[in-house]
Design an enzyme around this catalytic site. Structure first.
Site, short mmCIF file in Angstrom:
data_model
loop_
_atom_site.label_atom_id
_atom_site.label_comp_id
_atom_site.label_asym_id
_atom_site.label_seq_id
_atom_site.Cartn_x
_atom_site.Cartn_y
_atom_site.Cartn_z
N LYS A 9 0.83 -1.20 0.00
CA LYS A 9 0.00 0.00 0.00
C LYS A 9 0.87 1.26 0.00
O LYS A 9 2.09 1.18 0.20
CB LYS A 9 -0.92 -0.04 1.22
CG LYS A 9 -1.90 -1.22 1.22
CD LYS A 9 -2.78 -1.14 2.45
CE LYS A 9 -3.77 -2.28 2.49
NZ LYS A 9 -4.69 -2.14 3.65
N TYR A 49 -12.43 -2.50 -3.01
CA TYR A 49 -12.97 -2.49 -1.66
C TYR A 49 -14.51 -2.51 -1.64
O TYR A 49 -15.12 -2.10 -0.64
CB TYR A 49 -12.43 -1.30 -0.87
CG TYR A 49 -11.00 -1.50 -0.38
CD1 TYR A 49 -10.64 -2.66 0.30
CD2 TYR A 49 -10.02 -0.53 -0.57
CE1 TYR A 49 -9.34 -2.86 0.75
CE2 TYR A 49 -8.72 -0.72 -0.11
CZ TYR A 49 -8.39 -1.89 0.55
OH TYR A 49 -7.10 -2.08 1.01
N ASN A 112 -1.53 -0.21 7.42
CA ASN A 112 -1.12 -1.60 7.66
C ASN A 112 -0.31 -2.19 6.50
O ASN A 112 -0.20 -3.40 6.36
CB ASN A 112 -2.33 -2.47 8.06
CG ASN A 112 -3.40 -2.51 6.99
OD1 ASN A 112 -3.17 -2.04 5.87
ND2 ASN A 112 -4.54 -3.06 7.31
N HIS A 115 -1.85 -5.46 1.51
CA HIS A 115 -3.13 -6.14 1.36
C HIS A 115 -2.89 -7.50 0.73
O HIS A 115 -2.03 -7.62 -0.13
CB HIS A 115 -4.07 -5.33 0.44
CG HIS A 115 -5.25 -6.12 -0.01
ND1 HIS A 115 -6.40 -6.20 0.74
CD2 HIS A 115 -5.44 -6.91 -1.09
CE1 HIS A 115 -7.26 -7.01 0.12
NE2 HIS A 115 -6.70 -7.45 -1.00
N GLU A 126 -9.62 -10.36 -7.48
CA GLU A 126 -8.63 -9.28 -7.35
C GLU A 126 -7.55 -9.38 -8.43
O GLU A 126 -7.12 -8.36 -8.97
CB GLU A 126 -8.02 -9.29 -5.94
CG GLU A 126 -9.06 -8.89 -4.90
CD GLU A 126 -8.56 -8.93 -3.46
OE1 GLU A 126 -9.27 -8.41 -2.58
OE2 GLU A 126 -7.49 -9.52 -3.20
P1 CMP Z 1 -7.00 -4.77 3.85
O1 CMP Z 1 -6.31 -6.07 4.08
O2 CMP Z 1 -6.51 -3.90 2.76
O3 CMP Z 1 -8.54 -5.03 3.62
C1 CMP Z 1 -9.54 -4.15 4.01
C2 CMP Z 1 -9.00 -3.01 4.82
O4 CMP Z 1 -9.97 -2.32 5.54
C3 CMP Z 1 -8.04 -3.54 5.84
O5 CMP Z 1 -6.86 -3.93 5.21
C4 CMP Z 1 -7.95 -2.37 6.79
O6 CMP Z 1 -6.99 -1.42 6.32
C5 CMP Z 1 -9.33 -1.79 6.67
N1 CMP Z 1 -10.18 -2.11 7.81
C6 CMP Z 1 -10.74 -3.27 8.09
N2 CMP Z 1 -11.45 -3.20 9.21
C7 CMP Z 1 -11.34 -1.93 9.65
C8 CMP Z 1 -11.86 -1.23 10.76
N3 CMP Z 1 -12.66 -1.81 11.66
N4 CMP Z 1 -11.52 0.05 10.89
C9 CMP Z 1 -10.73 0.64 9.99
N5 CMP Z 1 -10.21 0.02 8.92
C10 CMP Z 1 -10.52 -1.25 8.74
#
Ligand code: CMP
Length: 150
Positions: A9, A49, A112, A115, A126
């Site tokens: 990311k 998303y 984070n 992905h 995806e």
């Molecule tokens: P990712 O693995 O990219 O897939 C979905 C993303 O949504 C996840 O990483 C997080 O960055 C985000 N995400 C999922 N749950 C939450 C939450 N409760 N609050 C904020 N961000 C979230």
């Protein structure tokens, strides 16, 4: 062999962690079969998303993934989907185990770093969303016989 979609990311790119993150997957034994850097359009991010549409964090999530270049890839290997998910660690970095990518390099919330697809269906969707079939390579490596048993 299974294929999975992974994206480093914008925070991973900005923090200079492309090589570190990609290296972990290579060192584990995965074959990189597609790789590119791009800045996701809003349309691409919204499709990626779509499952989170309507959730309180959706807007932030879409804005964040579009905020700068990402490195998108397809990794191939036995049990690639589960193994890569284990390697990246829990979604919330503060819950991610040490030794995982998020557990070693991330601290908070949406930042984070990476992905990865969470199921075979998601991986298929995806990969098709981020790559054309021509962008995905099929090849063997000599070292694969040292990674996989007969
Ligand atoms: P990712 O693995 O990219 O897939 C979905 C993303 O949504 C996840 O990483 C997080 O960055 C985000 N995400 C999922 N749950 C939450 C939450 N409760 N609050 C904020 N961000 C979230």
């Amino acid at each position: 062999m299974e294929r999975t979609f992974v994206a480093i990311k914008p925070d991973g790119v900005q923090r200079g962690l492309i090589g570190t993150i990609l290296g972990r997957f290579e060192q584990r034994g995965f074959r990189v079969v597609a790789l590119k850097m791009l800045t996701a359009s809003r349309e691409l991010a919204e499709k990626h998303y779509a499952v989170h549409r309507g959730k309180f964090f959706y807007e932030d999530l879409v804005n964040y993934i579009c905020s700068g270049p990402v490195v998108a890839m397809v990794l191939e290997g036995v049990e690639a989907i589960k193994t890569v998910r284990l390697m990246i660690g829990a979604t919330r970095p503060y819950e991610a185990a040490p030794g995982t990518i998020r557990g070693d390099y991330a601290l908070t919330g949406l930042r984070n770093l990476v992905h990865a697809s969470d199921s075979p269906e998601t991986a298929q969707e995806e990969i098709a969303l981020w790559f054309t079939p021509e962008e995905i390579q099929s090849y063997q490596r000599d070292l694969d016989r040292w990674i996989y048993e007969e």
